[in-house]
Design an enzyme around this catalytic site. Structure first.
Site, PDB file in Angstrom:
ATOM      1  N   PRO A  68      52.160  38.660  36.971  1.00 21.52           N
ATOM      2  CA  PRO A  68      51.970  38.697  38.189  1.00 21.52           C
ATOM      3  C   PRO A  68      50.345  38.906  38.633  1.00 21.52           C
ATOM      4  CG  PRO A  68      52.983  40.814  37.681  1.00 21.52           C
ATOM      5  CD  PRO A  68      52.798  39.995  36.564  1.00 21.52           C
ATOM      6  N   ASN A  69      50.033  37.924  39.601  1.00 18.71           N
ATOM      7  CA  ASN A  69      48.657  37.948  40.229  1.00 18.71           C
ATOM      8  C   ASN A  69      47.770  37.131  39.449  1.00 18.71           C
ATOM      9  OD1 ASN A  69      49.267  39.230  42.615  1.00 18.71           O
ATOM     10  ND2 ASN A  69      49.626  41.060  41.518  1.00 18.71           N
ATOM     11  N   ARG A  99      40.537  36.849  42.646  1.00 15.74           N
ATOM     12  CA  ARG A  99      40.883  38.125  42.763  1.00 15.74           C
ATOM     13  C   ARG A  99      40.066  39.120  41.900  1.00 15.74           C
ATOM     14  NH1 ARG A  99      45.124  41.007  39.248  1.00 15.74           N
ATOM     15  NH2 ARG A  99      45.486  42.852  40.038  1.00 15.74           N
ATOM     16  N   TYR A 124      37.649  40.933  36.817  1.00 14.08           N
ATOM     17  CA  TYR A 124      38.482  39.722  35.891  1.00 14.08           C
ATOM     18  C   TYR A 124      37.707  38.479  35.769  1.00 14.08           C
ATOM     19  CZ  TYR A 124      42.546  42.876  37.133  1.00 14.08           C
ATOM     20  OH  TYR A 124      43.168  44.022  37.294  1.00 14.08           O
ATOM     21  N   ASN A 155      50.169  38.192  28.743  1.00 15.63           N
ATOM     22  CA  ASN A 155      49.366  38.935  29.970  1.00 15.63           C
ATOM     23  C   ASN A 155      50.206  39.585  30.853  1.00 15.63           C
ATOM     24  OD1 ASN A 155      47.963  40.226  31.841  1.00 15.63           O
ATOM     25  ND2 ASN A 155      46.101  38.989  31.332  1.00 15.63           N
ATOM     26  N   ALA A 185      50.629  43.781  35.911  1.00 13.94           N
ATOM     27  CA  ALA A 185      51.022  45.384  36.153  1.00 13.94           C
ATOM     28  C   ALA A 185      52.428  45.517  35.467  1.00 13.94           C
ATOM     29  CB  ALA A 185      51.109  45.403  37.781  1.00 13.94           C
ATOM     30  N   HIS A 208      53.007  48.295  32.669  1.00 13.48           N
ATOM     31  CA  HIS A 208      52.929  49.598  32.898  1.00 13.48           C
ATOM     32  C   HIS A 208      54.234  49.978  33.036  1.00 13.48           C
ATOM     33  CE1 HIS A 208      48.670  48.874  32.459  1.00 13.48           C
ATOM     34  NE2 HIS A 208      48.735  48.416  33.704  1.00 13.48           N
ATOM     35  N   ASP A 247      62.202  45.095  26.522  1.00  8.54           N
ATOM     36  CA  ASP A 247      63.385  44.704  25.526  1.00  8.54           C
ATOM     37  C   ASP A 247      63.304  43.322  25.226  1.00  8.54           C
ATOM     38  OD1 ASP A 247      64.067  47.491  25.989  1.00  8.54           O
ATOM     39  OD2 ASP A 247      65.725  47.093  27.347  1.00  8.54           O
ATOM     40  N   GLU A 249      49.710  41.127  23.014  1.00 10.28           N
ATOM     41  CA  GLU A 249      49.636  41.636  24.417  1.00 10.28           C
ATOM     42  C   GLU A 249      48.098  41.305  24.720  1.00 10.28           C
ATOM     43  OE1 GLU A 249      49.936  45.568  27.446  1.00 10.28           O
ATOM     44  OE2 GLU A 249      50.178  45.737  25.058  1.00 10.28           O
ATOM     45  N   HIS A 297      44.935  41.465  27.626  1.00  8.45           N
ATOM     46  CA  HIS A 297      44.521  41.736  28.869  1.00  8.45           C
ATOM     47  C   HIS A 297      42.983  41.268  29.042  1.00  8.45           C
ATOM     48  CE1 HIS A 297      47.976  43.982  30.250  1.00  8.45           C
ATOM     49  NE2 HIS A 297      48.162  44.481  29.002  1.00  8.45           N
ATOM     50  N   LEU A 298      42.586  40.982  30.303  1.00  7.41           N
ATOM     51  CA  LEU A 298      41.030  40.743  30.409  1.00  7.41           C
ATOM     52  C   LEU A 298      40.179  41.728  30.543  1.00  7.41           C
ATOM     53  CD1 LEU A 298      41.731  37.765  33.248  1.00  7.41           C
ATOM     54  CD2 LEU A 298      40.775  37.505  30.943  1.00  7.41           C
ATOM     55  N   SER A 299      40.547  42.848  31.301  1.00 11.30           N
ATOM     56  CA  SER A 299      39.954  44.094  31.409  1.00 11.30           C
ATOM     57  C   SER A 299      40.448  45.057  30.273  1.00 11.30           C
ATOM     58  CB  SER A 299      40.156  44.667  32.692  1.00 11.30           C
ATOM     59  OG  SER A 299      41.249  45.111  33.245  1.00 11.30           O
ATOM     60  N   ARG A 314      40.325  52.048  32.919  1.00 16.00           N
ATOM     61  CA  ARG A 314      40.410  51.986  34.500  1.00 16.00           C
ATOM     62  C   ARG A 314      41.193  53.079  34.797  1.00 16.00           C
ATOM     63  NH1 ARG A 314      42.328  46.095  35.750  1.00 16.00           N
ATOM     64  NH2 ARG A 314      41.516  47.014  37.911  1.00 16.00           N
ATOM     65  N   ARG A 346      47.108  52.681  34.405  1.00 13.45           N
ATOM     66  CA  ARG A 346      47.017  51.795  33.697  1.00 13.45           C
ATOM     67  C   ARG A 346      47.100  51.946  32.089  1.00 13.45           C
ATOM     68  NH1 ARG A 346      45.363  47.067  36.812  1.00 13.45           N
ATOM     69  NH2 ARG A 346      44.801  47.722  39.037  1.00 13.45           N
TER      70      ARG A 346
END
Length: 156
Positions: A21-22, A29, A34, A85, A88, A91, A98, A109, A111-113, A118, A122
């Site tokens: 998402p996003n 954003r 990011y 990625n 959210a 979390h 699953d 997995e 993640h950019l950040s 943070r 998170r």
């Protein structure tokens, strides 16, 4: 390359890149967190890196948890590895956890950040326990690193 050509490749050459998402809003954003590169920019880097390793990258983005789960399930027996990625969903989506748990190949997995640097909410990922490894905090370079990690896992 057309979708048909990708689907006819042997499973051992396809890496599925899933964006949660996003991530479709990258570049707009929170660029201070990011960066200014778009999702398409990151996918282009991942695609080029995959090609250098003789692999094909297939990318899908969805803001919907169920769609991501369907894509993970459809990758079983078809794709050699998954880079995700989950945004959210990292979390709290035990359903994504699953689905990934029954995927037979390497899972990275991404993640950019760095979520651990943070907000406290998170700091926990429910995806990490079922991932082969996690790449965080390297910005767009993480996409290249993630493809390299999957390629290394597939060649060992």
């Amino acid at each position: 390359m057309s979708e048909h050509e990708v689907s006819n490749r042997p499973a051992s050459s396809i890496i599925l890149l899933l964006s949660g998402p996003n991530l479709n809003l990258l570049g707009e954003r929170e660029p201070d967190v990011y960066g200014t590169d778009t999702l398409e920019d990151h996918v282009a880097v991942a695609t080029a890196t995959a090609q250098q390793h003789g692999l094909v990258l297939e990318h899908q983005q969805s803001n919907l948890e169920g769609t991501l789960i369907d894509l993970i399930q459809q990758a079983r027996g078809r794709c050699a590895g998954i880079i995700i990625n989950p945004g959210a969903f990292s979390h709290y989506s035990w359903a994504i956890h699953d689905a990934l748990a029954v995927f037979e190949g390497p899972v990275v997995e991404l993640h950019l950040s760095n979520p651990n640097a943070r907000e406290p909410w998170r700091h926990i990922s429910v995806v990490s326990p079922v991932a082969t490894g996690t790449i965080v905090g390297f910005g767009g370079h993480g996409y290249e690193l993630a493809v390299q990690a999957v390629a290394r896992q597939l060649s060992s």
